[in-house]
Write a protein that holds these residues in place. Structure first.
Motif, short mmCIF file in Angstrom:
data_model
loop_
_atom_site.label_atom_id
_atom_site.label_comp_id
_atom_site.label_asym_id
_atom_site.label_seq_id
_atom_site.Cartn_x
_atom_site.Cartn_y
_atom_site.Cartn_z
N ALA A 130 72.33 78.16 15.17
CA ALA A 130 71.43 76.98 14.67
C ALA A 130 72.64 76.64 13.32
O ALA A 130 71.33 75.63 13.08
N ALA A 131 73.23 76.37 12.32
CA ALA A 131 73.70 76.21 11.94
C ALA A 131 74.39 74.65 11.63
O ALA A 131 74.72 74.20 12.45
N GLU A 132 73.72 73.82 10.69
CA GLU A 132 73.94 73.04 10.60
C GLU A 132 75.70 72.63 11.11
O GLU A 132 77.14 71.10 11.11
N SER A 133 76.69 73.16 10.11
CA SER A 133 77.75 73.69 10.11
C SER A 133 78.89 74.32 11.57
O SER A 133 79.48 74.38 11.40
N PHE A 134 77.58 74.49 12.36
CA PHE A 134 78.37 75.22 13.64
C PHE A 134 79.84 74.52 13.90
O PHE A 134 80.65 75.23 14.41
N GLN A 135 79.33 73.45 14.44
CA GLN A 135 80.64 72.61 15.32
C GLN A 135 82.12 72.83 14.21
O GLN A 135 83.11 73.11 14.65
N ALA A 136 81.99 72.36 12.95
CA ALA A 136 82.65 72.45 11.40
C ALA A 136 83.45 73.59 11.53
O ALA A 136 84.81 73.74 11.82
N ASP A 137 82.71 75.01 11.94
CA ASP A 137 82.77 76.40 12.00
C ASP A 137 84.02 76.58 12.96
O ASP A 137 84.69 77.30 12.58
N LEU A 138 83.48 75.75 13.78
CA LEU A 138 83.74 76.50 15.40
C LEU A 138 85.22 75.93 14.87
O LEU A 138 86.48 76.36 15.47
N GLU A 139 85.14 74.62 15.05
CA GLU A 139 86.64 73.79 14.63
C GLU A 139 87.84 74.48 14.13
O GLU A 139 88.36 74.96 14.33
N GLY A 178 77.70 74.58 24.15
CA GLY A 178 78.58 76.10 25.56
C GLY A 178 78.40 76.61 24.89
O GLY A 178 78.32 78.35 25.55
N GLU A 179 79.15 76.72 23.65
CA GLU A 179 79.64 77.74 22.40
C GLU A 179 78.04 78.32 22.20
O GLU A 179 78.25 79.53 22.49
N ARG A 180 77.27 77.56 21.47
CA ARG A 180 76.15 77.84 21.76
C ARG A 180 75.38 78.97 22.36
O ARG A 180 74.84 79.53 22.02
N GLN A 181 75.34 78.45 23.68
CA GLN A 181 74.42 78.87 24.31
C GLN A 181 74.76 81.15 25.09
O GLN A 181 74.70 81.56 24.89
N ALA A 182 76.74 80.04 24.61
CA ALA A 182 77.28 81.70 24.94
C ALA A 182 76.84 82.90 24.41
O ALA A 182 76.32 83.85 24.52
N ILE A 183 76.03 81.52 22.55
CA ILE A 183 76.01 83.43 21.42
C ILE A 183 74.61 83.30 21.67
O ILE A 183 74.24 84.97 21.27
#
Length: 284
Positions: A130-139, A178-183
């Motif tokens: 749910a964090a705004e930084s999620f995509q950057a964190d994932l990358e 997809g990563e968000r949903q898996a979490i």
């Protein structure tokens, strides 16, 4: 000193692991049978899967099965990758080598929850979908893994934040969602270890099917090794899995040196995970 000695594996435990290995890819892949092997073909973005012995048993995989699966992997543009537990399918080791595959025999370790230490006071955190930084964190977590696994082992090296940032690839929207949903579904979780003024320098994931969780992909930038970050990261992932109700937590270590790290956070060796790929062609 870490010892390779281990007790005779519990058949029921090995069966739980085999069930996990078969179930996990089916969330995002189709299965194709090749005699005694099943090849999992990912549908959509993400890391490619492997071929492994069929869960329903029968005859052990033959050299012909291995060659047929390899041909199919080449046709699909997939890595020629095979995985299995030696104690469950002992005959496959010789078969794989005879088919031209190099086999890594990795310590297969399970967690003793009673031996799990208290969480350390470190900069390890789980990624929040749910964090705004999620995509950057994932990358960044993926870039850490890319650099870390590019320099195997536990020794320190030159790879640091600059190399991580150069390896960072923008994740497409479908992959991120997809990563968000898996979490959210409890099937996957990612943790990173951060250092002041450097950001994420170690990363790892947990993957769940049923009540079994595999800790995988634990990597540290070479410039930040020998600081206990891999152990702290593994501990955080294992603790999260146990707190989330996992009945079995396991991992495969890439070497005995790496296994010593996992031993320190409550894992013990119970078997050998075999990971096979084409043997390198000798230079002329």
């Amino acid at each position: 000193m870490y010892s390779r000695a281990m007790t005779t594996p519990d058949p029921a435990l090995l069966r739980r692991l085999e069930t996990f290995y078969d179930a996990l890819p089916r969330f995002s892949a189709r299965a194709e049978d090749f005699g005694g092997l099943v090849l999992f073909v990912r549908e959509g973005a993400g890391w490619p899967f492997y071929a492994r012995p069929r869960l329903d048993g029968g005859e052990p995989p033959s050299a012909a099965d291995v060659m047929a699966a390899r041909e199919r992997q080449r046709d699909l543009g997939l890595p020629e990758a095979f995985e299995w537990v030696h104690e469950t399918t002992p005959d496959l080791l010789a078969v794989a080598r005879s088919a031209g595959l190099a086999v890594l025999e990795a310590p297969l370790m399970v967690l003793d929850p009673a031996a799990l230490p208290a969480l350390p006071a470190t900069g390890v955190r789980l990624l929040d979908p749910a964090a705004e930084s999620f995509q950057a964190d994932l990358e960044l977590s993926r870039a850490v893994a890319h650099v870390g696994f590019g320099t195997p082992g536990t020794g320190a090296g030159a790879g640091g934040p600059a190399e991580r940032d150069a390896a960072r690839v923008e994740a497409d929207a479908g992959s991120v969602e997809g990563e968000r949903q898996a979490i959210r579904d409890g099937r996957r979780f990612t943790a990173v270890a951060e250092v002041a003024d450097a950001g994420p320098v170690a990363s790892g994931i947990g993957m769940r099917a049923g009540d079994v969780v595999e800790v995988a992909g634990v990597a540290t930038l070479p410039a930040f090794r020998r600081r206990g970050l891999g152990a702290a990261l593994t501990l955080t992932l294992a603790r999260h899995a146990v707190d989330a109700g996992a009945g079995l937590v396991f991992l495969s270590a890439s070497s005995d040196d790496v296994a010593r790290v996992y031993l320190s956070v409550g894992f013990r060796r119970i078997a050998t995970a075999c990971i096979a790929e084409p043997a390198p062609v000798p230079a002329l």
